[in-house]
Design an enzyme around this catalytic site. Structure first.
Site, PDB file in Angstrom:
ATOM      1  N   TYR A  65      60.518 -46.673  -1.883  1.00  0.00           N
ATOM      2  CA  TYR A  65      60.631 -45.939  -0.612  1.00  0.00           C
ATOM      3  C   TYR A  65      61.697 -46.568   0.252  1.00  0.00           C
ATOM      4  O   TYR A  65      61.642 -47.773   0.538  1.00  0.00           O
ATOM      5  CB  TYR A  65      59.261 -45.983   0.071  1.00  0.00           C
ATOM      6  CG  TYR A  65      59.129 -45.162   1.317  1.00  0.00           C
ATOM      7  CD1 TYR A  65      59.608 -43.863   1.375  1.00  0.00           C
ATOM      8  CD2 TYR A  65      58.484 -45.679   2.444  1.00  0.00           C
ATOM      9  CE1 TYR A  65      59.463 -43.097   2.525  1.00  0.00           C
ATOM     10  CE2 TYR A  65      58.322 -44.927   3.585  1.00  0.00           C
ATOM     11  CZ  TYR A  65      58.818 -43.627   3.621  1.00  0.00           C
ATOM     12  OH  TYR A  65      58.668 -42.886   4.764  1.00  0.00           O
ATOM     13  N   ASP A 114      21.121 -20.744  -0.002  1.00  0.00           N
ATOM     14  CA  ASP A 114      20.783 -22.158   0.227  1.00  0.00           C
ATOM     15  C   ASP A 114      19.749 -22.729  -0.730  1.00  0.00           C
ATOM     16  O   ASP A 114      19.013 -23.633  -0.383  1.00  0.00           O
ATOM     17  CB  ASP A 114      20.334 -22.353   1.687  1.00  0.00           C
ATOM     18  CG  ASP A 114      18.998 -21.693   1.992  1.00  0.00           C
ATOM     19  OD1 ASP A 114      18.539 -20.853   1.190  1.00  0.00           O
ATOM     20  OD2 ASP A 114      18.411 -22.010   3.042  1.00  0.00           O
ATOM     21  N   LYS A 124      26.067 -24.571   6.633  1.00  0.00           N
ATOM     22  CA  LYS A 124      25.181 -25.220   5.647  1.00  0.00           C
ATOM     23  C   LYS A 124      25.599 -24.949   4.206  1.00  0.00           C
ATOM     24  O   LYS A 124      25.630 -25.865   3.372  1.00  0.00           O
ATOM     25  CB  LYS A 124      23.738 -24.731   5.861  1.00  0.00           C
ATOM     26  CG  LYS A 124      22.788 -25.191   4.776  1.00  0.00           C
ATOM     27  CD  LYS A 124      21.335 -25.006   5.157  1.00  0.00           C
ATOM     28  CE  LYS A 124      20.893 -23.568   5.077  1.00  0.00           C
ATOM     29  NZ  LYS A 124      19.451 -23.431   5.369  1.00  0.00           N
ATOM     30  N   ALA A 166      62.298 -64.065 -13.942  1.00  0.00           N
ATOM     31  CA  ALA A 166      61.241 -64.150 -12.935  1.00  0.00           C
ATOM     32  C   ALA A 166      61.858 -64.201 -11.546  1.00  0.00           C
ATOM     33  O   ALA A 166      62.945 -64.756 -11.345  1.00  0.00           O
ATOM     34  CB  ALA A 166      60.387 -65.382 -13.177  1.00  0.00           C
ATOM     35  N   ARG A 207      19.700 -26.998  11.448  1.00  0.00           N
ATOM     36  CA  ARG A 207      19.152 -28.346  11.257  1.00  0.00           C
ATOM     37  C   ARG A 207      20.107 -29.290  10.521  1.00  0.00           C
ATOM     38  O   ARG A 207      19.881 -30.484  10.469  1.00  0.00           O
ATOM     39  CB  ARG A 207      17.799 -28.254  10.535  1.00  0.00           C
ATOM     40  CG  ARG A 207      16.672 -27.824  11.457  1.00  0.00           C
ATOM     41  CD  ARG A 207      15.408 -27.491  10.685  1.00  0.00           C
ATOM     42  NE  ARG A 207      15.507 -26.197  10.023  1.00  0.00           N
ATOM     43  CZ  ARG A 207      14.632 -25.747   9.117  1.00  0.00           C
ATOM     44  NH1 ARG A 207      13.609 -26.506   8.763  1.00  0.00           N
ATOM     45  NH2 ARG A 207      14.778 -24.569   8.585  1.00  0.00           N
TER      46      ARG A 207
HETATM   47  C1  UD1 Z   1      13.548 -17.509   3.673  1.00  0.00           C
HETATM   48  C2  UD1 Z   1      12.429 -16.528   3.386  1.00  0.00           C
HETATM   49  C3  UD1 Z   1      11.191 -17.299   2.949  1.00  0.00           C
HETATM   50  C4  UD1 Z   1      11.507 -18.136   1.730  1.00  0.00           C
HETATM   51  C5  UD1 Z   1      12.679 -19.068   2.023  1.00  0.00           C
HETATM   52  C6  UD1 Z   1      13.116 -19.778   0.775  1.00  0.00           C
HETATM   53  C7  UD1 Z   1      12.811 -14.674   4.909  1.00  0.00           C
HETATM   54  C8  UD1 Z   1      12.377 -13.976   6.139  1.00  0.00           C
HETATM   55  N1  UD1 Z   1      12.150 -15.755   4.570  1.00  0.00           N
HETATM   56  O1  UD1 Z   1      13.126 -18.304   4.776  1.00  0.00           O
HETATM   57  O2  UD1 Z   1      10.140 -16.380   2.632  1.00  0.00           O
HETATM   58  O3  UD1 Z   1      10.374 -18.897   1.355  1.00  0.00           O
HETATM   59  O4  UD1 Z   1      13.816 -18.309   2.503  1.00  0.00           O
HETATM   60  O5  UD1 Z   1      14.073 -20.753   1.081  1.00  0.00           O
HETATM   61  O6  UD1 Z   1      13.726 -14.191   4.259  1.00  0.00           O
HETATM   62  N2  UD1 Z   1      20.681 -15.571   6.396  1.00  0.00           N
HETATM   63  C9  UD1 Z   1      21.643 -14.626   6.695  1.00  0.00           C
HETATM   64  N3  UD1 Z   1      21.506 -13.911   7.845  1.00  0.00           N
HETATM   65  C10 UD1 Z   1      20.454 -14.064   8.681  1.00  0.00           C
HETATM   66  C11 UD1 Z   1      19.475 -15.032   8.354  1.00  0.00           C
HETATM   67  C12 UD1 Z   1      19.608 -15.762   7.196  1.00  0.00           C
HETATM   68  O7  UD1 Z   1      22.618 -14.440   5.972  1.00  0.00           O
HETATM   69  O8  UD1 Z   1      20.406 -13.361   9.686  1.00  0.00           O
HETATM   70  C13 UD1 Z   1      20.827 -16.354   5.161  1.00  0.00           C
HETATM   71  C14 UD1 Z   1      20.938 -17.849   5.398  1.00  0.00           C
HETATM   72  O9  UD1 Z   1      22.293 -18.232   5.497  1.00  0.00           O
HETATM   73  C15 UD1 Z   1      20.261 -18.432   4.175  1.00  0.00           C
HETATM   74  C16 UD1 Z   1      19.290 -17.369   3.736  1.00  0.00           C
HETATM   75  O10 UD1 Z   1      19.681 -16.178   4.381  1.00  0.00           O
HETATM   76  O11 UD1 Z   1      21.178 -18.676   3.125  1.00  0.00           O
HETATM   77  C17 UD1 Z   1      17.844 -17.714   4.105  1.00  0.00           C
HETATM   78  O12 UD1 Z   1      17.785 -17.860   5.493  1.00  0.00           O
HETATM   79  P1  UD1 Z   1      16.883 -18.989   6.161  1.00  0.00           P
HETATM   80  O13 UD1 Z   1      16.980 -18.823   7.631  1.00  0.00           O
HETATM   81  O14 UD1 Z   1      17.172 -20.300   5.588  1.00  0.00           O
HETATM   82  O15 UD1 Z   1      15.430 -18.472   5.702  1.00  0.00           O
HETATM   83  P2  UD1 Z   1      14.120 -19.344   5.571  1.00  0.00           P
HETATM   84  O16 UD1 Z   1      13.523 -19.526   6.915  1.00  0.00           O
HETATM   85  O17 UD1 Z   1      14.366 -20.528   4.751  1.00  0.00           O
HETATM   86 CA    CA Z   2      16.119 -21.645   3.936  1.00  0.00          CA
END
Ligand code: UD1
Ligand code: CA
Length: 510
Positions: free
Chosen positions: A400, A116, A31, A436, A24
């Protein structure tokens, strides 16, 4: 002595999840690499977590989307962090499994944080880890009561209030969605229990992913102790999934930073338009005027005044200096020095104490000595200016030659005339003057007057002869009728310049 206590101290591992794309954001930049007042999103999370967990914990970062960019950034900000690749982003549980499968000696507390949520405070993570270790829990989840839980995982508790499991919003019932206690995205797990439950994770959910959050339900089902630790300040758990959310976070962080500085004795006249990076320091009684941006490794000394309408990056502003409507990059501004209004200081500009760089002046690689002044309309590049020297208005340090840059050195207590060109390499000695309008191409010895300009000639009656009938010609004729006939045709004005007026405006002529 001789007792090895290492084994009795629970080891800690930090795992930061940073493999996601952040769709997004609609950005070429992953991100977690977006900037936020002095650090990237990931940089904020890492800094808070490391401050919270102590220096000796091992740090693992899961990378995937934009792995090379993220690793390059880690090499700069956390060279000791190890990266683990999650080639396909199959969920937060899968991401953590990539780490547990690549590390054999995982033990003690494993702290997992999403990459994040950059506003989390170190103290909150300290509280989380301490609560976990004090209770001997299998898992402790950081949660918060938030006004708008949409998009977040919800915390389901049983009749006694004990945590049961976490449900993702997209998998939740309407009743579950009404819950306002959310999963922040920071957890502490006991290493062995975590490893065991990661092996049991399914992907039977709306996204078809392995959810780390499901580990909680699995632990509870097997009777392990699981608890929640609530963050007091709900702004700490704000995530940033798109640029609008990032802007909200930036404003929250701005307010937090400004409040801290005001409480420590800095006057911030308009906090809403003052943007100070987390990396900046300010001294007592410093004043930050409206619409000022202080960035990077910048320090502002005691009693200094910066702004309004000023950007200062990676620079030192010493005690009592004043910087008004300026753009300052990689510069050093000495004690009680003055800059602006409307000045542009580029890297390696160094102003000693009480030096002045005034209005419409640009400097670069310039050493400006104590009390020396460049008050008006000048370019000062690759130059050394001695103490107490005054540079006339509209001076260009011609550095320069089209291929190489050369340096100009002006001694101390010199007075250079207005509208000079110093064609580098060239030097002007201590106590020397220049006339000057001079183009200085040869060294001027100490105490000499350098004059480098064509002698002036006046061609008498040129206007009445060549432009008859114009208003100028009429005015000239009228003047001559009053003053009487003039001197010789093609007269030369006395030369060299010797009157002080020819040196040009002085800095103290305000
Ligand atoms: C996640 C949580 C949610 C919580 C929210 C808080 C899960 C399933 N859900 O949801 O309960 O309320 O964070 O912000 O964990 N990432 C990876 N590999 C992946 C997927 C994600 O490294 O395969 C990392 C992303 O880069 C990110 C973090 O994990 O930094 C969270 O992933 P994101 O997809 O943002 O999870 P949310 O849907 O926000
Ligand atoms: Ca998130």
């Amino acid at each position: 002595m001789g007792v090895d206590q290492a084994d009795s101290i629970p080891s800690r591992t930090l795992i930061v999840l940073a493999a996601g794309e952040g769709k997004r954001m609609k950005s070429a930049l992953p991100k977690v690499l977006h900037p936020l007042l002095g650090r990237t999103v990931l940089g904020h999370v890492l800094t808070a977590a490391r401050q919270g967990l102590g220096a000796d914990c091992q740090v693992m970062v899961v990378v995937g989307h934009g792995a090379d960019q993220v690793r390059g950034h880690l090499a700069e900000i956390a060279p000791d962090a190890r990266s683990v690749v999650q080639a396909e982003q199959r969920g937060t549980g899968h991401a953590v499994r990539m780490v547990t499968e690549s590390v054999d000696d995982l033990r003690g507390s494993v702290v997992v944080v999403n990459g994040d949520f950059p506003l989390v405070r170190p103290a909150t993570l300290v509280g989380l880890v301490e609560a976990h270790e004090a209770a001997g829990a299998a898992a402790t989840i950081l949660t918060a009561q938030v006004p708008n839980p949409s998009g977040m995982g919800r915390i389901l508790r049983g009749a006694t209030g004990a945590v049961q499991r976490i449900v993702e919003e997209r998998d939740a019932t309407a009743d579950e969605r009404a819950i306002r206690e959310i999963n922040a995205g920071a957890y502490v797990f006991d290493a062995a229990s975590l490893r065991q439950m990661l092996g049991k994770l399914g992907s039977d959910n709306d996204q078809g992913e392995e959810y780390l959050t499901d580990v909680v339900g699995l632990l509870v089902a097997d009777g392990y102790p699981v608890q929640a630790h609530q963050a007091v300040d709900p702004t700490e758990v704000l995530g940033c999934n798109d640029r609008a959310e990032l802007a909200v976070l930036r404003a929250v962080l701005r307010d937090r930073i400004n409040l801290e500085w005001m409480r420590s004795g800095v006057s911030i006249i308009d906090p809403a338009t003052t943007w100070i990076d987390v990396t900046v320091t300010l001294g007592r009684d410093a004043v930050v005027e409206p619409n000022t941006h202080l960035r990077g490794a910048t320090s502002v000394g005691e009693g200094a005044v910066v702004g309004p309408d000023t950007t200062i990056a990676d620079s030192v502003v010493a005690d009592g200096a004043v910087v008004v409507r300026a753009h300052v990059l990689g510069a050093e501004i000495g004690p009680q020095a003055q800059v602006g209004p409307y000045a542009y200081l580029r890297p390696d500009s160094r102003l000693a104490a009480k030096a002045k760089v005034g209005t419409f002046v640009e400097t670069k690689k310039a050493e400006i000595g104590a009390g020396a002044k460049v008050p008006h309309l000048s370019y000062v590049g690759d130059a050394t200016i001695g103490e107490g020297t005054n540079i006339g208005a509209a001076t260009v340090f011609v550095n320069y030659d089209g291929v190489n840059k050369h340096r100009t050195t002006i001694g101390s207590h010199a007075r250079t005339g207005a509208d000079n060109m110093f064609v580098a390499p060239v030097s002007v000695g201590d106590g020397a003057y220049t006339a000057a309008g001079s183009i200085i191409t040869r060294d001027v010895p100490a105490g000499a007057l350098g004059v480098g300009r064509a002698p002036q000639r006046n061609v008498d009656d040129w206007v009445p002869r060549k432009r008859p009938g114009t208003a100028s010609a009429e005015a000239a004729m009228a003047a001559k009728a009053v003053d009487g006939p003039e001197a010789t045709v093609d007269s030369e004005v006395s030369h060299p310049a010797t009157t002080s007026a020819e040196v040009g405006p002085r800095s103290d002529e305000e």
